[in-house]
Write an enzyme that holds these catalytic residues in place. Structure first.
Site, PDB file in Angstrom:
ATOM      1  N   ILE A  27      -9.330   6.650  56.930  1.00  0.00           N
ATOM      2  CA  ILE A  27     -10.139   7.236  58.009  1.00  0.00           C
ATOM      3  C   ILE A  27     -11.463   7.733  57.431  1.00  0.00           C
ATOM      4  CG2 ILE A  27     -10.206   9.070  59.783  1.00  0.00           C
ATOM      5  CD1 ILE A  27      -7.888   7.176  60.279  1.00  0.00           C
ATOM      6  N   TRP A 151      -7.929  13.987  46.081  1.00  0.00           N
ATOM      7  CA  TRP A 151      -8.826  13.214  46.936  1.00  0.00           C
ATOM      8  C   TRP A 151     -10.276  13.618  46.881  1.00  0.00           C
ATOM      9  CZ3 TRP A 151     -10.312  17.377  49.519  1.00  0.00           C
ATOM     10  CH2 TRP A 151      -9.371  18.337  49.877  1.00  0.00           C
ATOM     11  N   LYS A 175      -2.606   6.207  40.246  1.00  0.00           N
ATOM     12  CA  LYS A 175      -2.317   6.317  41.677  1.00  0.00           C
ATOM     13  C   LYS A 175      -3.311   7.287  42.308  1.00  0.00           C
ATOM     14  CE  LYS A 175       0.121   9.077  44.184  1.00  0.00           C
ATOM     15  NZ  LYS A 175      -0.747   9.223  45.374  1.00  0.00           N
ATOM     16  N   SER A 177      -5.048   9.490  45.377  1.00  0.00           N
ATOM     17  CA  SER A 177      -4.489  10.186  46.535  1.00  0.00           C
ATOM     18  C   SER A 177      -4.434   9.207  47.699  1.00  0.00           C
ATOM     19  CB  SER A 177      -5.387  11.370  46.892  1.00  0.00           C
ATOM     20  OG  SER A 177      -5.080  11.807  48.199  1.00  0.00           O
ATOM     21  N   VAL A 243      10.602  14.355  28.526  1.00  0.00           N
ATOM     22  CA  VAL A 243       9.822  14.809  27.364  1.00  0.00           C
ATOM     23  C   VAL A 243       8.535  13.991  27.209  1.00  0.00           C
ATOM     24  CG1 VAL A 243      10.007  15.717  25.012  1.00  0.00           C
ATOM     25  CG2 VAL A 243      12.064  15.326  26.320  1.00  0.00           C
ATOM     26  N   GLU A 249      -4.421  19.201  35.671  1.00  0.00           N
ATOM     27  CA  GLU A 249      -5.665  19.813  36.164  1.00  0.00           C
ATOM     28  C   GLU A 249      -5.370  20.294  37.572  1.00  0.00           C
ATOM     29  OE1 GLU A 249      -8.172  20.428  34.475  1.00  0.00           O
ATOM     30  OE2 GLU A 249      -8.124  19.044  32.794  1.00  0.00           O
ATOM     31  N   CYS A 283     -12.098  22.014  42.742  1.00  0.00           N
ATOM     32  CA  CYS A 283     -11.057  22.863  42.164  1.00  0.00           C
ATOM     33  C   CYS A 283     -11.607  24.085  41.443  1.00  0.00           C
ATOM     34  CB  CYS A 283     -10.231  22.049  41.197  1.00  0.00           C
ATOM     35  SG  CYS A 283     -11.259  21.173  40.019  1.00  0.00           S
ATOM     36  N   GLY A 454      -3.471  25.008  34.828  1.00  0.00           N
ATOM     37  CA  GLY A 454      -3.366  23.739  34.116  1.00  0.00           C
ATOM     38  C   GLY A 454      -2.914  23.815  32.681  1.00  0.00           C
ATOM     39  N   GLU A 458      -9.437  17.924  29.929  1.00  0.00           N
ATOM     40  CA  GLU A 458     -10.067  16.626  30.113  1.00  0.00           C
ATOM     41  C   GLU A 458     -11.461  16.685  29.493  1.00  0.00           C
ATOM     42  OE1 GLU A 458      -9.288  15.794  34.480  1.00  0.00           O
ATOM     43  OE2 GLU A 458      -8.117  14.210  33.509  1.00  0.00           O
TER      44      GLU A 458
HETATM   45  P1  NDP Z   1      -1.908  17.381  45.877  1.00  0.00           P
HETATM   46  O1  NDP Z   1      -1.312  18.261  44.855  1.00  0.00           O
HETATM   47  O2  NDP Z   1      -1.398  17.434  47.254  1.00  0.00           O
HETATM   48  O3  NDP Z   1      -1.793  15.853  45.408  1.00  0.00           O
HETATM   49  C1  NDP Z   1      -2.295  15.409  44.155  1.00  0.00           C
HETATM   50  C2  NDP Z   1      -1.752  14.022  43.877  1.00  0.00           C
HETATM   51  O4  NDP Z   1      -0.355  14.102  43.547  1.00  0.00           O
HETATM   52  C3  NDP Z   1      -1.840  13.068  45.073  1.00  0.00           C
HETATM   53  O5  NDP Z   1      -2.142  11.775  44.586  1.00  0.00           O
HETATM   54  C4  NDP Z   1      -0.444  13.143  45.639  1.00  0.00           C
HETATM   55  O6  NDP Z   1      -0.120  12.021  46.410  1.00  0.00           O
HETATM   56  C5  NDP Z   1       0.393  13.222  44.382  1.00  0.00           C
HETATM   57  N1  NDP Z   1       1.724  13.780  44.546  1.00  0.00           N
HETATM   58  C6  NDP Z   1       2.187  14.597  45.531  1.00  0.00           C
HETATM   59  N2  NDP Z   1       3.484  14.917  45.307  1.00  0.00           N
HETATM   60  C7  NDP Z   1       3.860  14.297  44.160  1.00  0.00           C
HETATM   61  C8  NDP Z   1       5.071  14.243  43.385  1.00  0.00           C
HETATM   62  N3  NDP Z   1       6.164  14.914  43.745  1.00  0.00           N
HETATM   63  N4  NDP Z   1       5.077  13.497  42.250  1.00  0.00           N
HETATM   64  C9  NDP Z   1       3.971  12.836  41.853  1.00  0.00           C
HETATM   65  N5  NDP Z   1       2.801  12.841  42.539  1.00  0.00           N
HETATM   66  C10 NDP Z   1       2.737  13.568  43.673  1.00  0.00           C
HETATM   67  O7  NDP Z   1      -3.471  17.695  45.815  1.00  0.00           O
HETATM   68  P2  NDP Z   1      -4.618  17.207  46.790  1.00  0.00           P
HETATM   69  O8  NDP Z   1      -4.738  15.732  46.746  1.00  0.00           O
HETATM   70  O9  NDP Z   1      -4.409  17.907  48.098  1.00  0.00           O
HETATM   71  O10 NDP Z   1      -5.914  17.799  46.051  1.00  0.00           O
HETATM   72  C11 NDP Z   1      -6.311  19.128  46.172  1.00  0.00           C
HETATM   73  C12 NDP Z   1      -5.791  19.951  45.013  1.00  0.00           C
HETATM   74  O11 NDP Z   1      -6.203  19.379  43.779  1.00  0.00           O
HETATM   75  C13 NDP Z   1      -6.354  21.350  45.011  1.00  0.00           C
HETATM   76  O12 NDP Z   1      -5.345  22.284  44.724  1.00  0.00           O
HETATM   77  C14 NDP Z   1      -7.360  21.339  43.887  1.00  0.00           C
HETATM   78  O13 NDP Z   1      -7.602  22.575  43.318  1.00  0.00           O
HETATM   79  C15 NDP Z   1      -6.758  20.377  42.928  1.00  0.00           C
HETATM   80  N6  NDP Z   1      -7.776  19.809  42.073  1.00  0.00           N
HETATM   81  C16 NDP Z   1      -7.820  20.185  40.758  1.00  0.00           C
HETATM   82  C17 NDP Z   1      -8.835  19.735  39.938  1.00  0.00           C
HETATM   83  C18 NDP Z   1      -8.878  20.105  38.491  1.00  0.00           C
HETATM   84  O14 NDP Z   1      -9.478  19.377  37.732  1.00  0.00           O
HETATM   85  N7  NDP Z   1      -8.284  21.188  38.058  1.00  0.00           N
HETATM   86  C19 NDP Z   1      -9.885  18.858  40.441  1.00  0.00           C
HETATM   87  C20 NDP Z   1      -9.716  18.477  41.815  1.00  0.00           C
HETATM   88  C21 NDP Z   1      -8.688  18.967  42.598  1.00  0.00           C
HETATM   89  P3  NDP Z   1      -0.486  11.971  47.970  1.00  0.00           P
HETATM   90  O15 NDP Z   1      -1.581  12.952  48.235  1.00  0.00           O
HETATM   91  O16 NDP Z   1      -0.916  10.581  48.166  1.00  0.00           O
HETATM   92  O17 NDP Z   1       0.761  12.338  48.678  1.00  0.00           O
END
Ligand code: NDP
Length: 484
Positions: A27, A151, A175, A177, A243, A249, A283, A454, A458
């Site tokens: 979308i 994302w 993978k 988002s 392990v 992050e 983030c 974290g 990186e």
């Molecule tokens: P999510 O934690 O919802 O998802 C992150 C990724 O993990 C997505 O690809 C998601 O898939 C996948 N995922 C979800 N559940 C699982 C699981 N059980 N096992 C493996 N993979 C899984 O984050 P958002 O995409 O909503 O992003 C926002 C978050 O990311 C915020 O909290 C932000 O702070 C953080 N972030 C951190 C950064 C950093 O560098 N510290 C930088 C950018 C963002 P799917 O969404 O397709 O279900």
């Protein structure tokens, strides 16, 4: 407007489709239009990607660092040449305005490929003399690395994880988002065009269950996640069961401290960058802005004036400074937090509403003043354009309140007193910090969080440690002295 990719997945150097997976609609956040569709990876797709990575990694590890680096640097050049197309795609994927994506996304991905391409040839072990005997170490790749992206920066995250992994001789299965599936596919395509052997950088689409299947597969040696703290805990636990190496992050609720002696325009500009860039979906954002009493009224005046002047609009118009939220769900979540802020007694200075009609997922840049430490808007990660301004009088009080959180990703301080700046930064519990600026993340600097924000870092030379392991080899030059 259409952005249908050739196929959902990119495996072993080619696009691969499997429509048996759950459909994922793409979308465009600025209009709510459907611009494409991909399919979540089936077990067969996951298996193909991991098998391709496992097979390709062996010979890649034997390729010289110079050769590996040359390919990565070529990919960086190609990304720069195609910056406009890639930026447009990033805008379609995320809704971020072109004004940002043209300078912050593909370019940042190219920086990572260039930087780690440059380091690839100098990844070496060491020689440790022990009299006649000696030890040497070999810095080896880990094997197959899984990258899972959030994302907000789909191109950058695909490169920040891919570049160091590949430079060190690993293979990658990435993978994205489910919300932003487009950009990583282009990065995979470009890497192969630049000469990367097939199977080394694979992209599979999917929801959390695909991420979860990747993390627990025994062929995987390392997992690097960019995501929220709750997801991080699940992924860390699953990786721990095998392990596996991890880089996490995760999210934040970072403090930005503005002292009375700060340059007011710089401090306001830093706070705005740290809350409104990418519609606040960053983030490391400094979402708790602690302002010292003496400067508070002037700070709020300038902040309101400059925030009201932000140009919200069509992300494809290069004059637009702020676009929509990434999804309707994210918009609803942020609007709900704005209501929570109001009901908790915070004072709405500006913004606070949905904007630009009912099609796109826009929210006005929003500032709350009179925020107190216990309010939910000051404790929870909102991930939208909502700034909380809190006041303080003493340095030690501000530091204690800034540290009173489970997060520890970032922190910033604005002051002209450099002794104070370094003292305060030393006391703040955060991994990525700024003095008199905010949110700059060059590839040369380590990036990552402490506490629940974290594990690992990186970028920079530090990332090499997280994509390699040491083999230690003792070499005896004399007879074996066995006591039996
Ligand atoms: P999510 O934690 O919802 O998802 C992150 C990724 O993990 C997505 O690809 C998601 O898939 C996948 N995922 C979800 N559940 C699982 C699981 N059980 N096992 C493996 N993979 C899984 O984050 P958002 O995409 O909503 O992003 C926002 C978050 O990311 C915020 O909290 C932000 O702070 C953080 N972030 C951190 C950064 C950093 O560098 N510290 C930088 C950018 C963002 P799917 O969404 O397709 O279900």
């Amino acid at each position: 407007m259409k952005a249908q990719p050739t196929a959902s997945h990119f495996i072993n150097g080619v696009y691969v489709e499997d429509t048996a997976g759950t459909p994922i609609d793409i979308i465009y956040p600025a209009s709510g239009e459907l611009i494409g569709r991909v399919y979540s990876a089936t077990p067969s797709i996951i298996d193909q990607a991991l098998s391709a990575a496992k097979t390709a990694q062996k010979s890649w590890a034997r390729t010289s660092g110079t050769e590996r680096g040359r390919i990565l640097r070529k990919a960086a050049d190609m990304i720069r040449d195609r910056n406009r197309d890639l930026s447009t795609l990033e805008t379609l994927d995320t809704g971020k305005p072109l004004q940002e994506t043209l300078v912050a996304d593909a370019t940042s991905g190219a920086d990572a490929l260039e930087y780690f391409g440059g380091l690839a040839a100098s990844i070496t072990g060491e020689h440790i003399p022990l009299g006649q005997d000696f030890v040497y170490t070999i810095r080896e790749p880990l094997g197959v690395c899984v990258g899972i992206g959030a994302w907000n920066y789909p191109t950058q995250i695909a490169c920040w994880k891919g570049a160091p992994a590949l430079a060190c001789g690993n293979a990658v299965v990435f993978k994205p988002s489910e919300t932003t599936p487009l950009c990583a596919l282009k990065i995979a395509e470009i890497l192969v065009e630049a000469g990367l052997p097939a199977g080394l950088y694979n992209v599979v689409q999917g929801l959390g269950d695909v991420g979860s299947a990747l993390v627990s597969d025994p062929r995987v040696d390392k997992v690097s996640l960019t995501g929220s703290v709750p997801t991080g805990k699940k992924v860390y636990a699953a990786a721990g069961a095998g392990v596996k190496h991890v880089t996490m992050e995760l999210g934040g609720k970072s403090p930005l401290l503005v002292f009375d002696d700060a340059d007011i325009e710089d401090a306001v500009g830093g706070a705005m960058l740290g809350n409104f860039y990418s519609s606040g979906q960053v983030c490391s954002n400094g979402t708790r802005v602690f302002v010292q009493d003496g400067i508070l009224p002037a700070f709020l005046d300038r902040l309101a004036a400059r925030t009201n002047a932000i140009r919200l609009g069509d992300p494809m118009d290069e004059e637009t400074q702020m676009g929509p939220m990434v999804t309707e769900a994210q918009m609803d979540k942020v609007l709900a937090y704005i209501e929570i802020g109001k009901s908790e007694g915070a004072r709405l200075v500006t913004g606070g509403k949905r904007a630009m009609g009912k099609n796109g997922f826009y929210i006005e840049p929003t500032v709350f003043a009179d925020v107190t430490d216990d309010m939910r808007i000051a404790r929870e990660e909102i991930f939208g354009p909502v700034m909380s301004v809190l006041s303080f009088s003493e340095e030690s009080e501000a530091v204690a309140r800034a540290n009173d959180t489970e997060f520890g990703l970032s922190a910033g301080v604005f002051t002209k007193d450099l002794t104070r700046a370094h003292r305060v930064i030393a006391d703040l519990e955060a991994g990525s910090c700024w003095i008199n600026t905010y949110n700059l993340a060059p590839v040369e600097a380590p990036f990552g969080g402490v506490k629940q924000s974290g594990v690992g870092r990186e970028n920079s030379k530090a990332a090499i440690e997280h994509y390699t392991q040491l083999k230690s080899v003792y070499v005896a030059m004399g007879p074996v002295e066995a006591p039996y």
